[in-house]
Design an enzyme around this catalytic site. Structure first.
Site, short mmCIF file in Angstrom:
data_model
loop_
_atom_site.label_atom_id
_atom_site.label_comp_id
_atom_site.label_asym_id
_atom_site.label_seq_id
_atom_site.Cartn_x
_atom_site.Cartn_y
_atom_site.Cartn_z
N THR A 67 0.84 -1.19 0.00
CA THR A 67 0.00 0.00 0.00
C THR A 67 0.88 1.25 0.00
O THR A 67 2.11 1.15 -0.01
CB THR A 67 -0.99 -0.02 1.18
OG1 THR A 67 -1.95 1.02 1.01
CG2 THR A 67 -0.29 0.16 2.51
N LYS A 71 4.08 1.57 -3.68
CA LYS A 71 3.68 0.76 -4.84
C LYS A 71 4.62 0.94 -6.04
O LYS A 71 4.99 -0.05 -6.70
CB LYS A 71 2.24 1.08 -5.23
CG LYS A 71 1.24 0.68 -4.17
CD LYS A 71 -0.20 1.02 -4.56
CE LYS A 71 -1.16 0.63 -3.45
NZ LYS A 71 -2.56 0.86 -3.82
N ASP A 108 -5.26 -3.34 -8.03
CA ASP A 108 -6.13 -2.29 -7.52
C ASP A 108 -7.22 -1.90 -8.51
O ASP A 108 -8.39 -1.77 -8.15
CB ASP A 108 -5.31 -1.03 -7.19
CG ASP A 108 -4.72 -1.06 -5.79
OD1 ASP A 108 -5.17 -1.87 -4.96
OD2 ASP A 108 -3.79 -0.27 -5.53
N GLY A 134 -0.77 8.48 -8.53
CA GLY A 134 0.12 7.46 -8.01
C GLY A 134 -0.27 6.06 -8.46
O GLY A 134 -0.99 5.89 -9.45
N ARG A 157 -1.60 17.24 -7.83
CA ARG A 157 -0.90 18.45 -7.38
C ARG A 157 0.44 18.63 -8.06
O ARG A 157 1.00 19.73 -8.06
CB ARG A 157 -0.71 18.39 -5.85
CG ARG A 157 -2.01 18.51 -5.09
CD ARG A 157 -1.79 18.43 -3.59
NE ARG A 157 -1.26 17.14 -3.17
CZ ARG A 157 -0.96 16.83 -1.91
NH1 ARG A 157 -1.11 17.73 -0.96
NH2 ARG A 157 -0.50 15.64 -1.61
N PRO A 159 1.57 18.51 -11.69
CA PRO A 159 1.05 18.37 -13.06
C PRO A 159 1.87 17.46 -13.96
O PRO A 159 1.31 16.72 -14.76
CB PRO A 159 1.05 19.82 -13.57
CG PRO A 159 0.89 20.65 -12.34
CD PRO A 159 1.67 19.93 -11.28
#
Length: 272
Positions: A67, A71, A108, A134, A157, A159
């Site tokens: 987690t 990752k 995920d 992420g 956040r 770019p």
């Protein structure tokens, strides 16, 4: 009770106090009579490499879940990547092979889509807003694209990281309309917080939920608290909400198949 014959599984992250994986895994082991136990292991970022070597040295550790924030870095440490691990460049599930090496994959996104499907929501032809770029956000973006999403707006956040993810999604799925957005999620069928924001009570929202359309489904990847402040705000606005636990529940069977622990011995190769 845990016997000396038990096989070990783990979840690694920083922090780990919020994770549900041990509860889900240990309930599964008990249900299916599997002599195994899953434990949380707190590994700080500056200790990841030596910790990974330590995990490999534990002979009865058969696999682990990854987690945040590990990752992407774990993807660069394991011996090989398969499935979406290679495409996304991040992993959340790692198994030990017979020769002792580690193979990682990313489940995920498939779990998120499965959780949506169980709730009666399909991505076909839909427009999606994702906050974050992420490992979890990348996996969800690719899985939704593969499941028929029509338009993706992504905001991060940083770019440059967000733009890089959009380029990878567009290269794999050229028919999808992509754009880098703002904190405004309006005009979308689904808005997803795929960032760690919300783990702490003082955290700001990852996007401006007050601008979400009331017809928008607002979803989380965070599993604790079960209903985050973002979801409470979305519900107060009149939006339908989708909790983060559905992503883990949706990928539990995929993880067990990957570890070779599925009922009736479903092969590892059965996972995406």
């Amino acid at each position: 009770m845990v016997a000396g014959t038990a096989r070990l599984y783990a979840i690694i992250g920083d922090p780990v106090g919020h994770v549900r994986t041990p509860l889900v895994f240990n309930a599964y082991f008990a249900e299916h009579g599997i002599d195994a136990v899953c434990v949380p292991i707190h590994i700080r970022p500056d200790e990841l490499e030596p910790a990974m070597a330590g995990l490999k040295a534990i002979a009865n550790l058969d696999g682990f879940i990854v987690t945040a924030p590990h990752k992407a870095r774990v993807a660069g440490i394991v011996d090989r990547l398969v499935g979406d691990g290679d495409k996304v460049g991040a992993v959340n599930t790692v198994r030990r092979e017979a020769d002792g090496t580690f193979t990682g994959t990313m489940l995920d996104g498939h779990g998120f889509v499965a959780g949506l499907a169980k709730a009666g929501w399909g991505p076909q032809g839909r427009s999606v807003y994702i906050a974050g770029a992420g490992g979890a956000a990348s996996a969800i973006a690719f899985a939704l694209a593969g499941a028929g999403m029509a338009r993706l707006t992504l905001f991060d956040r940083t770019p440059a990281i967000g733009q890089a993810l959009l380029k990878r999604v567009k290269a794999a799925y050229p028919h999808i309309e992509t754009q880098f957005g703002t904190r405004d999620p309006s005009g979308h069928d689904l808005a997803v917080n795929a960032t760690p924001l919300g783990l702490e009570p003082s955290d700001p929202f990852s996007f401006d939920v007050e601008k979400a359309d009331r017809e928008t489904l607002v979803a989380e990847v965070l599993m604790k608290p079960e209903t985050t402040a973002l979801l409470h705000a979305a519900a107060a606005r009149g939006c339908a909400i989708h909790q983060g636990r559905h992503m883990l529940d949706g990928q539990r069977d995929l993880m067990m198949a990957y570890f070779g622990l599925a009922p009736q011995g479903t092969p590892k190769e059965a996972t995406p």
